[in-house]
Write a protein that holds these residues in place. Structure first.
Motif, PDB file in Angstrom:
ATOM      1  N   LYS A  47       0.809  -1.219   0.000  1.00 42.33           N
ATOM      2  CA  LYS A  47       0.000   0.000   0.000  1.00 42.33           C
ATOM      3  C   LYS A  47       0.842   1.269   0.000  1.00 42.33           C
ATOM      4  CE  LYS A  47      -3.763  -2.304  -0.115  1.00 42.33           C
ATOM      5  NZ  LYS A  47      -4.632  -2.262  -1.278  1.00 42.33           N
ATOM      6  N   GLY A  48       2.150   1.121  -0.204  1.00 47.10           N
ATOM      7  CA  GLY A  48       3.012   2.285  -0.390  1.00 47.10           C
ATOM      8  C   GLY A  48       3.524   2.950   0.865  1.00 47.10           C
ATOM      9  N   ILE A  49       3.557   2.232   1.984  1.00 49.04           N
ATOM     10  CA  ILE A  49       4.072   2.801   3.233  1.00 49.04           C
ATOM     11  C   ILE A  49       5.319   2.016   3.620  1.00 49.04           C
ATOM     12  CG2 ILE A  49       3.580   3.264   5.658  1.00 49.04           C
ATOM     13  CD1 ILE A  49       0.608   3.435   4.859  1.00 49.04           C
ATOM     14  N   TYR A  50       6.444   2.732   3.778  1.00 46.91           N
ATOM     15  CA  TYR A  50       7.737   2.094   4.015  1.00 46.91           C
ATOM     16  C   TYR A  50       8.452   2.714   5.211  1.00 46.91           C
ATOM     17  CZ  TYR A  50       6.924   1.423  -1.015  1.00 46.91           C
ATOM     18  OH  TYR A  50       6.365   1.139  -2.226  1.00 46.91           O
ATOM     19  N   ALA A  54       6.164   2.914   8.501  1.00 48.83           N
ATOM     20  CA  ALA A  54       5.663   1.545   8.686  1.00 48.83           C
ATOM     21  C   ALA A  54       5.999   1.040  10.084  1.00 48.83           C
ATOM     22  CB  ALA A  54       6.257   0.618   7.627  1.00 48.83           C
ATOM     23  N   GLU A  55       7.225   1.281  10.526  1.00 47.94           N
ATOM     24  CA  GLU A  55       7.646   0.813  11.847  1.00 47.94           C
ATOM     25  C   GLU A  55       6.850   1.497  12.956  1.00 47.94           C
ATOM     26  OE1 GLU A  55       9.513  -1.886  12.209  1.00 47.94           O
ATOM     27  OE2 GLU A  55       9.610  -1.892  10.027  1.00 47.94           O
ATOM     28  N   ALA A  56       6.532   2.771  12.769  1.00 45.50           N
ATOM     29  CA  ALA A  56       5.728   3.492  13.759  1.00 45.50           C
ATOM     30  C   ALA A  56       4.319   2.900  13.844  1.00 45.50           C
ATOM     31  CB  ALA A  56       5.657   4.971  13.408  1.00 45.50           C
ATOM     32  N   LEU A  57       3.739   2.582  12.704  1.00 39.42           N
ATOM     33  CA  LEU A  57       2.406   1.956  12.694  1.00 39.42           C
ATOM     34  C   LEU A  57       2.447   0.593  13.376  1.00 39.42           C
ATOM     35  CD1 LEU A  57       1.121   2.871   9.129  1.00 39.42           C
ATOM     36  CD2 LEU A  57       0.047   3.514  11.286  1.00 39.42           C
ATOM     37  N   ILE A  58       3.484  -0.188  13.090  1.00 38.35           N
ATOM     38  CA  ILE A  58       3.612  -1.515  13.695  1.00 38.35           C
ATOM     39  C   ILE A  58       3.780  -1.393  15.214  1.00 38.35           C
ATOM     40  CG2 ILE A  58       5.165  -3.516  13.874  1.00 38.35           C
ATOM     41  CD1 ILE A  58       5.474  -3.293  10.791  1.00 38.35           C
ATOM     42  N   ALA A  59       4.587  -0.433  15.654  1.00 36.25           N
ATOM     43  CA  ALA A  59       4.778  -0.214  17.096  1.00 36.25           C
ATOM     44  C   ALA A  59       3.456   0.146  17.771  1.00 36.25           C
ATOM     45  CB  ALA A  59       5.814   0.879  17.327  1.00 36.25           C
TER      46      ALA A  59
END
Length: 171
Positions: A47-50, A54-59
């Protein structure tokens, strides 16, 4: 020929997510079924988030308990064993592919009851023995053993199960 593919001009490009949209969609994605960080990273990449975003969303997903690697490993091992009849080797290989830690893999494998594991292995061996139409007993043993090892069962247990099944069938 299928109209799907990379060279189809009529096919719309993949829709990318904004960060706000991604958070809500990922919460739904993780609430629907247990997910691991690897699967979420893959979805974000699609979806174009790297990178740091991406790491902040996963955290954030981990902080709100949407993502939990141990819970994922336990659920994955239970499901693949009970529904797909996979052995421990195959389950371990698949969890390693998803970058699950060795500790979490051990927790996942602990979900499998040893008696149920043996019973499943025996029933899979019996089914394959019945379906294999080979006259030569050596070749039949080889085919059944190969099949069970391919399903992820350990070789020593497979040999024992096939010996048990073949001795019952020859009586």
């Amino acid at each position: 020929m299928s109209s799907w593919g990379k060279n189809n001009p009529d096919h719309a490009p993949k829709k990318y997510w904004s960060l706000g949209e991604a958070k809500g969609k990922l919460e739904t994605y993780c609430a629907y079924q247990e997910r691991c960080q690897w699967e979420v990273r893959r979805k974000l990449h699609e979806k174009g988030i790297y990178g740091e975003q991406a790491e902040a969303l996963i955290a954030e997903l981990i902080a709100h308990n949407f993502l939990n690697e141990e819970r994922f490993a336990r659920s994955f091992a239970r499901g693949k064993f009970r529904l797909r009849h996979w052995g421990k080797s195959r389950i371990t290989r698949e969890l390693k592919l998803r970058q699950i830690s060795p500790r979490c893999i051990q927790y996942g494998l602990s979900e499998i009851d040893p008696e149920e594991y043996w019973d499943t292995l025996l029933s899979q061996a019996e089914k394959k023995w019945e379906k294999t139409s080979e006259k030569d007993s050596f070749k039949k043993n080889y085919k059944v053993i190969s099949y069970l090892i391919g399903r992820g069962f350990e070789q020593d247990l497979v040999q024992e199960a096939v010996a048990s099944v073949s001795s019952r069938q020859s009586q």
